[in-house]
Design a protein around this motif. Structure first.
Motif, PDB file in Angstrom:
ATOM      1  N   THR A  82       0.802  -1.218   0.000  1.00  0.00           N
ATOM      2  CA  THR A  82       0.000   0.000   0.000  1.00  0.00           C
ATOM      3  C   THR A  82       0.839   1.273   0.000  1.00  0.00           C
ATOM      4  O   THR A  82       0.356   2.322  -0.417  1.00  0.00           O
ATOM      5  N   PHE A  83       2.099   1.204   0.466  1.00  0.00           N
ATOM      6  CA  PHE A  83       2.962   2.381   0.493  1.00  0.00           C
ATOM      7  C   PHE A  83       3.622   2.620  -0.868  1.00  0.00           C
ATOM      8  O   PHE A  83       4.338   3.593  -1.055  1.00  0.00           O
ATOM      9  N   CYS A  84       3.355   1.760  -1.810  1.00  0.00           N
ATOM     10  CA  CYS A  84       3.911   1.854  -3.168  1.00  0.00           C
ATOM     11  C   CYS A  84       3.500   3.192  -3.788  1.00  0.00           C
ATOM     12  O   CYS A  84       2.314   3.528  -3.816  1.00  0.00           O
ATOM     13  N   PRO A  85       4.455   3.972  -4.306  1.00  0.00           N
ATOM     14  CA  PRO A  85       4.127   5.318  -4.769  1.00  0.00           C
ATOM     15  C   PRO A  85       3.434   5.396  -6.128  1.00  0.00           C
ATOM     16  O   PRO A  85       2.789   6.397  -6.433  1.00  0.00           O
ATOM     17  N   ASP A  86       3.560   4.372  -6.957  1.00  0.00           N
ATOM     18  CA  ASP A  86       2.987   4.518  -8.300  1.00  0.00           C
ATOM     19  C   ASP A  86       2.469   3.209  -8.905  1.00  0.00           C
ATOM     20  O   ASP A  86       1.303   3.116  -9.286  1.00  0.00           O
ATOM     21  N   VAL A  87       3.313   2.197  -8.979  1.00  0.00           N
ATOM     22  CA  VAL A  87       2.956   0.984  -9.720  1.00  0.00           C
ATOM     23  C   VAL A  87       1.732   0.278  -9.134  1.00  0.00           C
ATOM     24  O   VAL A  87       0.795  -0.053  -9.860  1.00  0.00           O
ATOM     25  N   CYS A  88       1.735   0.051  -7.823  1.00  0.00           N
ATOM     26  CA  CYS A  88       0.634  -0.700  -7.210  1.00  0.00           C
ATOM     27  C   CYS A  88      -0.721  -0.002  -7.350  1.00  0.00           C
ATOM     28  O   CYS A  88      -1.711  -0.648  -7.689  1.00  0.00           O
ATOM     29  N   PRO A  89      -0.803   1.309  -7.089  1.00  0.00           N
ATOM     30  CA  PRO A  89      -2.091   1.971  -7.304  1.00  0.00           C
ATOM     31  C   PRO A  89      -2.555   1.909  -8.753  1.00  0.00           C
ATOM     32  O   PRO A  89      -3.745   1.702  -9.024  1.00  0.00           O
ATOM     33  N   MET A  90      -1.628   2.073  -9.687  1.00  0.00           N
ATOM     34  CA  MET A  90      -1.994   2.041 -11.105  1.00  0.00           C
ATOM     35  C   MET A  90      -2.470   0.648 -11.510  1.00  0.00           C
ATOM     36  O   MET A  90      -3.475   0.498 -12.200  1.00  0.00           O
TER      37      MET A  90
END
Length: 210
Positions: free
Chosen positions: A80-88
């Motif tokens: 969840t702290f992933c800045p870009d890849v995981c949310p995308m």
């Protein structure tokens, strides 16, 4: 060549043409096998990926893979702290799930964290709720998460500059998996696969199983 022979040849030609047209139509629009649905061949076969695991769901309850995969599931490993890849990727997976549900498919998504130290059940619940109400968040102990990751052949590595670093990032693989109840893993998606492509392939697998 007499008239009778000519008529017989014409009839046979018509039958052959009809058969060819019928087979072509069946191949295009008829039921598809799982092989036709798959986007990428898996080295060693699909049986080499996936397997049993025990994790903790958003309610803090221990669950097994059998408890989680009760319906066709789009599965992703991230944090969840992933800045870009995981949310995308999670947004893309959620869009694919919305498309499937709009088409009448009973499916779901699941998110397994690779950062259990920070991703408590409450944290993964908040994260998944951002994307889709039918996205399940899963965490667990370091050993439980590692076992699930190894079962699906994923990679992750914590990048801590110091032991007490609270803002570390995690290197991890970014494949999304498709899992069917009882069958297990059947296919995976790369980051450049669109929600539409994912929904089409997932729907194909579901149709081929019915």
């Amino acid at each position: 060549m007499n008239r009778s022979t000519t008529r017989t040849i014409a009839i046979l030609s018509t039958c052959v043409l009809a058969a060819v047209v019928g087979l072509t139509a069946w191949a295009a629009f008829g039921p598809k096998s799982e092989t036709q649905c798959a986007g990428t061949n898996v080295a060693g076969g699909t049986s080499t990926i996936g397997g049993p695991f025990e994790l903790v769901n958003e309610a803090g309850v221990s669950v097994t893979d059998a408890d989680v995969f009760t319906k066709p599931t789009i599965l992703y490993f991230g944090y969840t702290f992933c800045p870009d890849v995981c949310p995308m990727d999670s947004l893309r997976n959620a869009e694919a799930l919305y498309l499937l549900q709009e088409q009448g498919y009973d499916a779901q998504a699941a998110f397994i964290t690779v950062d259990p130290a920070r991703d408590t059940p409450e944290v993964v619940a908040q994260f998944t709720e951002l994307f889709h109400p039918d996205m399940i968040g899963l965490t667990g102990s370091e050993a439980q998460v590692k076992a699930a990751s190894q079962a699906y052949k994923t990679y992750y590595k914590l990048n801590k500059e110091t032991p007490d670093d609270e803002f570390y990032l995690v290197d991890h693989s970014t494949f999304t998996y498709f899992v069917m109840p009882e069958t297990g893993f059947v296919d995976f998606f790369k980051r450049d696969d669109t929600p539409e492509q994912m929904a089409e392939r997932v729907g194909c697998f579901i149709d081929s199983a019915t």
